[in-house]
Design an enzyme around this catalytic site. Structure first.
Site, short mmCIF file in Angstrom:
data_model
loop_
_atom_site.label_atom_id
_atom_site.label_comp_id
_atom_site.label_asym_id
_atom_site.label_seq_id
_atom_site.Cartn_x
_atom_site.Cartn_y
_atom_site.Cartn_z
N ASP A 79 60.00 74.24 65.75
CA ASP A 79 59.92 75.36 64.80
C ASP A 79 58.47 75.86 64.68
O ASP A 79 57.80 75.62 63.68
CB ASP A 79 60.46 74.89 63.45
CG ASP A 79 60.64 76.05 62.47
OD1 ASP A 79 60.59 77.21 62.91
OD2 ASP A 79 60.83 75.76 61.27
N HIS A 129 61.31 79.93 62.80
CA HIS A 129 62.46 80.46 62.06
C HIS A 129 62.07 81.64 61.17
O HIS A 129 62.95 82.35 60.68
CB HIS A 129 63.18 79.36 61.26
CG HIS A 129 62.55 79.00 59.96
ND1 HIS A 129 61.72 77.91 59.80
CD2 HIS A 129 62.64 79.57 58.74
CE1 HIS A 129 61.34 77.84 58.54
NE2 HIS A 129 61.87 78.83 57.87
N SER A 166 57.81 78.53 53.96
CA SER A 166 57.92 78.28 55.40
C SER A 166 56.85 78.99 56.18
O SER A 166 56.46 80.11 55.85
CB SER A 166 59.26 78.79 55.91
OG SER A 166 60.23 77.83 55.67
N1 ARG Z 1 62.66 76.65 55.21
C1 ARG Z 1 62.02 77.05 54.00
C2 ARG Z 1 61.53 78.49 54.14
O1 ARG Z 1 62.06 79.20 54.97
C3 ARG Z 1 61.01 76.06 53.57
C4 ARG Z 1 61.73 74.86 53.13
C5 ARG Z 1 60.84 73.74 52.82
N2 ARG Z 1 61.67 72.83 52.10
C6 ARG Z 1 61.24 71.70 51.57
N3 ARG Z 1 62.05 71.03 50.86
N4 ARG Z 1 59.98 71.30 51.74
O2 ARG Z 1 60.75 78.99 53.36
#
Ligand code: ARG
Length: 318
Positions: free
Chosen positions: A154, A103, A255
């Site tokens: 992902d 992503h 992420s």
């Molecule tokens: N999807 C997030 C990003 O794009 C990371 C999210 C991780 N969330 C969590 N609660 N551990 O950076």
């Protein structure tokens, strides 16, 4: 709602720390309002040399590149005569492969352009990025079954152009991936993992310094049940980590970055943590640091074979 947008820079948060945001917000709003690598500490020299910052143009300012995600340098050793990857050990101080989240490199269903991206490694502090080294991206491999709605699969692997600087291996090194021989200790609940990143902290802003936080791996059934209660389905090939009480977690901007195991003491089990090992890739969560929920990480054990196939295809085209 899964939160997987790598944004949130420059948002201001009116919330104060006294009241946990989770107590005052409906769940769907957690992503926007809860400002909580939450409650981490600065990574010490030599203990995050595999971590890199993935930089891309942002909507706000398409001309400048900003940190959007993390990633980990890895070192697939390709044996040309056997036509396969023979190891993912940590011997490469001039790495040319980065493991990250799909992503991070897919936007509106489209793979981002290689030419738009840069990878900065070799520094724990992004404000002094000139101490580090910037690499261009030659080719992006996204998992073909990545689903941006469900976050299934992902994972992405980036082939990088060679680094320009020679940095010693306390500054930049690849990290080993687990093999099947590690399965007796990986995947067990309560394993003390660390997640590292430059993402949002409890202050609501991204961190200039690489932070890490220690979190336990979570029993799979318990994690699945927790997400089901929140209306989400946990995919296969993932690992959950975090505390039932919340708070300590990864967050937006983390992420793609490393979830690792590194031993604090002599290894209790053969092979366990003799070298730092990449266990997962930061993928998603519902808000950050929410009680009764956990961070979801793409399992490197589950996707190592996929990554090997990409590496072999890459070298066979050469
Ligand atoms: N999807 C997030 C990003 O794009 C990371 C999210 C991780 N969330 C969590 N609660 N551990 O950076």
């Amino acid at each position: 709602m899964k939160t997987h947008t790598a944004v949130a820079l420059g948002l201001t948060f009116a919330l104060l720390q006294a009241v946990p945001a989770s107590a005052q917000q409906p769940r769907a709003d957690l992503a926007r309002t809860e400002p909580r690598i939450l409650y981490g500490t600065a990574v010490l020299a030599g203990q995050g040399a595999w971590a890199a910052s993935l930089r891309a143009p942002t909507l706000a300012d398409p001309k400048t590149l900003a940190h959007v995600c993390g990633g980990s340098f890895v070192d697939p050793r390709y044996d040309a005569t056997k036509r396969r990857v023979v190891s993912w050990s940590a011997s490469q101080p001039r790495p040319q492969w980065l493991l990250t989240a799909a992503h991070c490199v897919v936007e509106n269903g489209m793979k981002m352009k290689e030419a738009d991206l840069r990878v900065v490694g070799g520094t724990l502090d992004l404000t002094s990025a000139q101490n580090g080294d910037e690499q261009e991206v030659e080719q992006i491999f996204v998992h073909p079954d990545f689903n941006a709605d469900t976050m299934h699969n992902d994972v992405a692997l980036l082939r990088l152009r060679p680094p320009t600087k020679d940095l010693d291996d306390t500054r930049r090194i690849s990290i080993r991936l687990p093999t099947n021989a590690d399965s007796h200790w990986i995947g067990k609940p309560y394993l003390a993992l660390r997640v590292q990143g430059w993402g949002r902290t409890e202050s609501g802003f991204q961190s200039a310094r690489l932070l890490e936080v220690l979190i336990p791996q979570v029993d799979r059934q318990a994690c699945r049940a927790a997400f089901e209660a929140a209306g989400e389905k946990l995919s296969e090939g993932t690992i959950c980590a975090g505390f039932t009480s919340g708070d300590f977690d990864s967050c937006q901007g983390d992420s793609g970055g490393p979830l690792i195991y590194r031993s604090q003491s002599p290894s209790p089990s053969p092979g366990m943590g003799a070298e730092p090992t990449l266990i997962g890739v930061v993928s998603w969560g519902i808000g950050c640091g929410s009680a009764n929920l956990y961070g979801v990480y793409t399992s490197t054990m589950a996707y190592r074979r996929w990554a090997e196939t990409q590496v072999v295809a890459y070298y066979n085209k050469k």
